[in-house]
Design an enzyme around this catalytic site. Structure first.
Site, short mmCIF file in Angstrom:
data_model
loop_
_atom_site.label_atom_id
_atom_site.label_comp_id
_atom_site.label_asym_id
_atom_site.label_seq_id
_atom_site.Cartn_x
_atom_site.Cartn_y
_atom_site.Cartn_z
N ASP A 184 0.83 -1.21 0.00
CA ASP A 184 0.00 0.00 0.00
C ASP A 184 0.87 1.26 0.00
O ASP A 184 0.33 2.36 -0.10
CB ASP A 184 -0.95 0.01 1.21
CG ASP A 184 -0.22 -0.21 2.52
OD1 ASP A 184 0.47 -1.23 2.65
OD2 ASP A 184 -0.31 0.66 3.42
N ASP A 236 4.59 7.94 0.72
CA ASP A 236 4.33 7.67 2.13
C ASP A 236 5.60 7.65 2.96
O ASP A 236 6.13 6.60 3.32
CB ASP A 236 3.55 6.36 2.30
CG ASP A 236 2.06 6.59 2.13
OD1 ASP A 236 1.69 7.68 1.66
OD2 ASP A 236 1.27 5.69 2.46
P1 AMP Z 1 0.89 3.75 6.82
O1 AMP Z 1 1.53 2.76 7.71
O2 AMP Z 1 1.06 5.19 7.28
O3 AMP Z 1 1.18 3.57 5.38
O4 AMP Z 1 -0.68 3.52 7.01
C1 AMP Z 1 -1.32 2.31 6.79
C2 AMP Z 1 -2.79 2.54 6.81
O5 AMP Z 1 -3.20 3.09 8.08
C3 AMP Z 1 -3.33 3.48 5.76
O6 AMP Z 1 -4.57 3.01 5.35
C4 AMP Z 1 -3.45 4.79 6.51
O7 AMP Z 1 -4.40 5.64 5.93
C5 AMP Z 1 -3.91 4.30 7.87
N1 AMP Z 1 -3.57 5.24 8.93
C6 AMP Z 1 -2.35 5.52 9.44
N2 AMP Z 1 -2.44 6.43 10.43
C7 AMP Z 1 -3.74 6.75 10.55
C8 AMP Z 1 -4.49 7.63 11.39
N3 AMP Z 1 -3.90 8.38 12.33
N4 AMP Z 1 -5.82 7.68 11.23
C9 AMP Z 1 -6.43 6.94 10.30
N5 AMP Z 1 -5.81 6.09 9.49
C10 AMP Z 1 -4.47 5.99 9.60
MG MG Z 2 0.66 4.27 3.70
#
Ligand code: AMP
Ligand code: MG
Length: 551
Positions: free
Chosen positions: A293, A303
């Protein structure tokens, strides 16, 4: 001619100066199936590429920084960035006519396992800005509040991680690494609670929002989600949209996409991914969370979370404490992980092809291309015309590189300083003591183990002889090396210093850093401090060498 007459006069011709002039398009939302629900309730979203959702307003938006070069590319006049009405848009407090905000639906493989639906949990797409030059660039607010995909999250982001994403996106761009960009960094005037190290110590931190830009934020996971659910029609529609708008060369006007188009597209994603990861290896960037993702189908670095920069050269290093146990996403593994991720993407689009032959070819192409580009990149870093492959290696180049990596690993050696100093040696005649003194600047131990010194000297002699056989003019060799080996990168501790200062209300370290990192290959003697190796205090400091996914 008087000096004043030749000084560049800023011209705002062709720039948007007023908010009402900005034009937006909404092709992703308009052309692809939408979630019928329009509330923020967390849910599984079936058969849809996106859900309509508006940003949640914040208490007191304040623009901390913006990228001048990106604003110029987007055709946004500086005055616009300072207009409180535009800052309100960048904070999610206002939506402009023509924008149809949305969160995209995607899934992903996280740390090797299928994680199901993820989606934009805190990023909200505002639509495509149509620049004065006619280009379309998506604007996306990260940290703009909850969406149907927020799961247990609050939809927000903290200042420290937002500043890291803002600064690193721009630094990577100026290093020549394909990346999403960052237009602005805004604080929200609200606090966000995070347990930074997941050790039971939650605390309130200032919240922030980054406005990111890219032609598209589509990830491998956007395709995987439909295949995982057997939604092949939606998959085909998304893929057609992707190719038509973002890979137009693969689908000439009037032609209809077929299995060959998808195979050609996959091969292109493989090529771009190879190029991107080879750049990461060249500049010493460790992404930290290469889940599917977090992999862009445009081959952009996307990201920025617990990423880090290599200080001492260590192929096993990862900045991500969440990945400490297996170090799946360590520096030296990024090429293989990208291949694994591409295999997941291949599986995702396989239902649209008659057999997997073409996809397997794409994956082989990745391996081949990665090898070619990595050799090219190492040749540039070492100032050689070419490094030859394993099969035919008359100069012993494979051993030259292997021995270099072993030598750099024997005693902690700063990667960026080492390669930059090596470039300077390209124009110097060989002399054991002065050459070793040059490398001394990159060594972290003092004194350095005598065996490591001897090994380095032997390698330098070998490299010098290899250069002599390569037969290029020293000055040209150095110029090539300096164009491949940056002087300035966003060292982990520099980002942390900028965060500490910004949190205390001082934005000047961030501003200086952003300016210096616009020219990472140039000597900037007045900013030598920003090219210094990691200070001792930063070795174990959280945020400098240890980061978690908490952001
Ligand atoms: P990441 O590890 O940042 O790539 O995030 C993985 C997933 O978690 C993605 O779907 C992000 O949108 C979601 N996500 C990460 N942090 C948050 C947050 N504080 N609130 C909502 N969704 C989050
Ligand atoms: Mg992400």
């Amino acid at each position: 001619m008087p000096r004043a007459a030749v000084r560049a006069v800023p011209s705002f011709a062709g720039l948007y100066t007023r908010l009402q002039d900005l034009r937006f398009d909404d092709r992703f939302v308009r052309e692809l199936p939408a979630d019928p629900r329009e509330d923020r309730g967390r849910r599984q979203v079936l058969g849809a590429c996106h859900s309509a959702v508006t940003p949640t307003p914040v208490a007191a938006p304040r623009l901390l920084a913006y990228s001048e070069p990106l604003a110029a590319e987007l055709g946004l006049a500086p005055a616009l960035l300072h207009d409180p009405a535009f800052v309100a848009v960048l904070a999610g407090n206002a939506v402009l006519p023509g924008m149809r905000p949305f969160a995209a639906c995607y899934g992903g493989h996280q740390f090797g396992n299928w994680a199901g639906q993820l989606g934009d949990g805190r990023a909200i797409g505002l639509g495509e800005l149509v620049t004065p030059a006619g280009a379309r660039v998506e604007l996306q607010l990260k940290g703009a509040g909850p969406t149907p995909y927020s799961r247990a999250g609050d939809g927000r982001a903290v200042l420290r991680s937002s500043l890291r994403e803002f600064a690193c996106s721009e630094a990577m761009h100026h290093l020549g690494v394909p990346t999403t960009r960052a237009l602005s960094l805004v604080t929200t005037g609200e606090n966000v609670v995070r347990d930074m190290l997941y050790d039971g110590n939650p605390r309130a931190e200032p919240g922030a929002i980054v406005c990111r830009t890219a032609p598209s934020f589509l990830r491998f996971g956007n395709y995987e989600i439909f295949t995982s659910r057997g939604e092949t029609d939606t998959l085909a529609r998304l893929l057609e949209h992707t190719v038509r708008h973002h890979f137009p060369a693969l689908l000439p006007t009037g032609s209809v996409a077929d299995a060959q188009t998808w195979a050609a597209w996959f091969a292109e994603v493989c090529e771009r991914t190879a190029a991107m990861v080879v750049h990461w290896m060249r500049v010493g960037f460790v992404h930290g969370v290469m889940n599917t993702d977090n992999m862009s189908v445009l081959g952009l670095t996307i990201d920025y979370g617990p990423y880090g920069w290599i200080d001492d050269f260590d192929l096993d290093w990862t900045p991500n404490t969440t990945d400490a146990a297996t170090r799946r996403y360590r520096f030296g593994q990024q090429g293989q992980v990208a291949a694994w991720n591409l295999a997941r993407l291949a599986r995702a689009i396989a239902p649209l092809l008659p057999d997997t032959g073409a996809l397997e070819q794409g994956l082989s192409r990745y391996v081949q291309r990665y090898g070619e580009l990595q050799r090219r990149s190492l040749a540039d870093k070492l100032g050689l015309h070419a490094l030859v492959g394993d099969d035919d290696d008359p100069h012993g180049d494979v051993a030259l590189v292997d021995e270099l990596f072993a030598t750099l690993s024997q005693t902690p050696t700063d990667m960026t300083i080492f390669f930059r100093r090596l470039g300077a040696l390209a124009t110097a005649s060989f002399d054991a003591s002065s050459w070793l003194s040059a490398v001394q600047h990159a060594w972290y131990d003092d004194p350095v183990d005598p065996a490591a010194r001897a090994r380095m000297l032997a390698w330098l002699r070998r490299w010098h002889e290899r250069c002599a056989r390569d037969g290029d003019e020293p000055a040209r060799r150095r110029a090539r090396m300096d164009a491949a080996n940056p002087k300035y990168v966003l060292r982990n501790y520099l980002a942390q210093e900028a965060i500490d200062a910004a949190t205390a209300g001082d934005l000047s370290p961030l501003s200086t850093l952003m300016t210096v990192l616009q020219h990472p290959y140039d000597e900037q003697p007045e900013h030598e401090r920003l090219a210094a190796k990691r200070p001792e205090w930063a070795r174990t400091r959280v945020g400098c060498s240890m980061l978690s996914c908490s952001s």
